[in-house]
Design a protein around this motif. Structure first.
Motif, PDB file in Angstrom:
ATOM      1  N   TRP A 168     -36.743 -62.913 -50.402  1.00 27.28           N
ATOM      2  CA  TRP A 168     -37.412 -61.656 -50.039  1.00 27.28           C
ATOM      3  C   TRP A 168     -38.838 -61.913 -49.552  1.00 27.28           C
ATOM      4  CZ3 TRP A 168     -32.893 -61.223 -52.270  1.00 27.28           C
ATOM      5  CH2 TRP A 168     -32.168 -60.052 -52.106  1.00 27.28           C
ATOM      6  N   TRP A 182     -38.058 -60.462 -43.642  1.00 24.60           N
ATOM      7  CA  TRP A 182     -36.687 -60.582 -44.134  1.00 24.60           C
ATOM      8  C   TRP A 182     -36.415 -59.638 -45.289  1.00 24.60           C
ATOM      9  CZ3 TRP A 182     -33.791 -62.867 -40.864  1.00 24.60           C
ATOM     10  CH2 TRP A 182     -34.327 -63.884 -40.069  1.00 24.60           C
ATOM     11  N   PHE A 187     -32.790 -58.034 -46.115  1.00 28.64           N
ATOM     12  CA  PHE A 187     -31.959 -58.387 -47.272  1.00 28.64           C
ATOM     13  C   PHE A 187     -31.643 -57.163 -48.121  1.00 28.64           C
ATOM     14  CE2 PHE A 187     -33.528 -62.849 -46.704  1.00 28.64           C
ATOM     15  CZ  PHE A 187     -32.275 -63.362 -46.412  1.00 28.64           C
TER      16      PHE A 187
END
Ligand code: DC
Length: 457
Positions: A310, A314, A318
């Motif tokens: 994390w 991103w 995610f």
């Protein structure tokens, strides 16, 4: 059923829709405080005169319903939404004696009907602390102000936003029953969700709506069961509309690649439940497995992953893809707590019972996590064999070979009711053994279908 939350969080819309869906009546308790306020103003009383206002609250006749709102027989439906009442209502609602009288009337309203949906600020905390369902709705201040501006045509966004902020502060800061979240309320952020999606979620939370709810043992799991949306990371919550759209797009792209490259196909997908939470339990032979399981259902499935993923841009991806960050070295118990929270939030969860990626034709010993979570939540486990993924990308390989991949989904294994912690432990062990044998069988079939048959044992 109790719905609480600040102004503009969607209580009325959601409350009405929920009541309609369940065929019960709905009560807007804010309208009652507004009705008292309009009576105070009409009679020229000083809203600060606590004694006079309380006396009026006790004697005034209030009717709140689908036909509108009346006070002593006078229709005040429009008046109570006007600026004067809106400005004064927080003061009147802060009067403890007025509150005591309104709470008494709300309980009476409910008793006469044998139940209903009530919406306000203190329903789950004060009026009905034992409500069958407690909901706390929120939305960003911007969204709330936008909704209110659309409702009242003669005020601009800035004025409405300032008024909402002022009322939030008053409602949350007052002595008598301030607006707070009940510990066991289901918390829903309505900023990006459709009314229908919210109502679906709430209905699924009603007692008796979950399969085999009796397998969920009482005291130690109740806090978990109800606190789902406020999990450790706040990740154990249903996807927002934006996240679900992103999920659909990314899933589509990954599957387009997987179909082209691996000619991936799945059989037995009718075994995947179309509604409600479940645990998907696949064999784990390759890093590709996360992508390959997407083929079994269009629904967003959640999975646990290392929180180090994390990072930066991103993180959102995610989360949207259903990932839930778990700290490296997290004790099992905490990871399992998170799993239960996800399931309680109503979404499917992927759990690889082998723990980490393994190697070879034999399904390695299972952790009993999936069976444990099942014993706590009562949701089905759906076993899955994935064939060919190790041949496509074995451990240590950076290359992805265009090898054929097949998935075989087995029949859902339903929870069973068990009493007593000793019996439950035995049941979890037996279910794990059963699941292990089933996954091995499905893995063998999938490997055969993928053209990489496991040697017969
Ligand atoms: O939901 P609403 O905006 O119509 O509520 C009007 C006011 O009444 C609001 O300032 C908070 C108060 N209220 C309350 O104190 N307790 C309730 N159960 C409902 C409303």
């Amino acid at each position: 059923m109790a719905i609480d939350g600040p102004a503009g969080s969607g209580k009325s819309t959601v409350g009405r829709a929920l009541a309609a869906r369940l065929g019960v009546e709905y009560l807007d308790t804010g309208a009652m405080y507004r009705a008292v306020t309009s009576a105070v103003l009409r009679r020229g009383l000083d809203p600060q005169d606590a004694v006079a206002v309380a006396e009026l609250a006790r004697e005034v006749e209030i009717s709140v319903g689908a036909g509108g709102v009346s006070v002593d027989g006078i229709d005040v439906t429009a008046e109570i939404r006007g600026p004067e009442v809106t400005r004064t209502v927080s003061l009147v609602a802060a009067n403890p004696d007025v509150r005591a009288e309104m709470v008494r009337r709300q309980r009476e309203w409910t008793r006469v009907r044998g139940g209903g949906v009530l919406e306000g600020r203190d329903i789950g905390t004060v009026v009905f602390p034992d409500a069958a369902l407690k909901v706390y709705l929120t939305a960003s201040p911007e969204v709330r102000a936008r909704r209110r501006t659309a409702e009242v045509s003669d005020l601009d966004f800035k004025t409405v936003a300032a008024d909402i902020a002022r009322r939030d502060a008053l409602d949350q800061g007052r002595e008598a029953s301030p607006l707070t979240q009940a510990d066991d309320a289901v918390v829903v952020d309505t900023s990006d969700l459709s009314v229908e999606a919210i109502v679906d979620q709430l209905v699924s939370r009603l007692p008796g709506q979950r399969e085999a709810a009796s397998t969920r043992p009482a005291p130690d799991s109740t806090a978990l069961a109800h606190g789902g949306d406020r999990g450790r990371h706040g990740h154990a919550r249903p996807g927002t509309r934006g996240e679900l759209i992103l999920y659909g797009v990314v899933r589509g792209a990954l599957l387009a690649f997987a179909r082209l490259w691996f000619r991936v196909k799945a059989s037995g997908t009718h075994n995947v439940p179309e509604r409600g939470a479940f645990i998907l339990a696949p064999v784990h032979r390759s890093n590709l497995d996360f992508m390959l399981v997407l083929v079994v259902t269009r629904r967003r499935m959640r999975f646990l992953a290392k929180d180090t993923l994390w990072k930066g841009p991103w993180a959102r991806l995610f989360t949207a893809l259903g990932g839930i960050p778990v700290a490296r070295g997290t004790v099992d118990r905490e990871a399992l707590r998170t799993c239960i929270e996800v399931i309680e939030a109503g979404e499917p969860l992927v759990m690889f019972p082998e723990g980490t990626r393994q190697h070879g034709p034999v399904v390695q010993p299972f952790f009993d996590g999936p069976a444990f979570v099942q014993s706590r939540t009562g949701v089905p486990i759906v076993p899955v064999g994935i064939g060919g993924s190790e041949a496509a990308m074995p451990r240590g390989s950076k290359l992805i070979k265009p090898h054929r991949v097949r998935l075989v989904v087995g029949a859902p294994m339903n929870a069973e009711s068990v009493d007593g912690s000793k019996a439950r432990r035995a049941w979890v062990r037996a279910r794990t053994a059963d699941l292990h044998a089933t996954v091995q069988e499905l893995f063998d079939r999938a490997q055969r279908d993928a053209g990489t048959p496991n040697p017969s044992r």
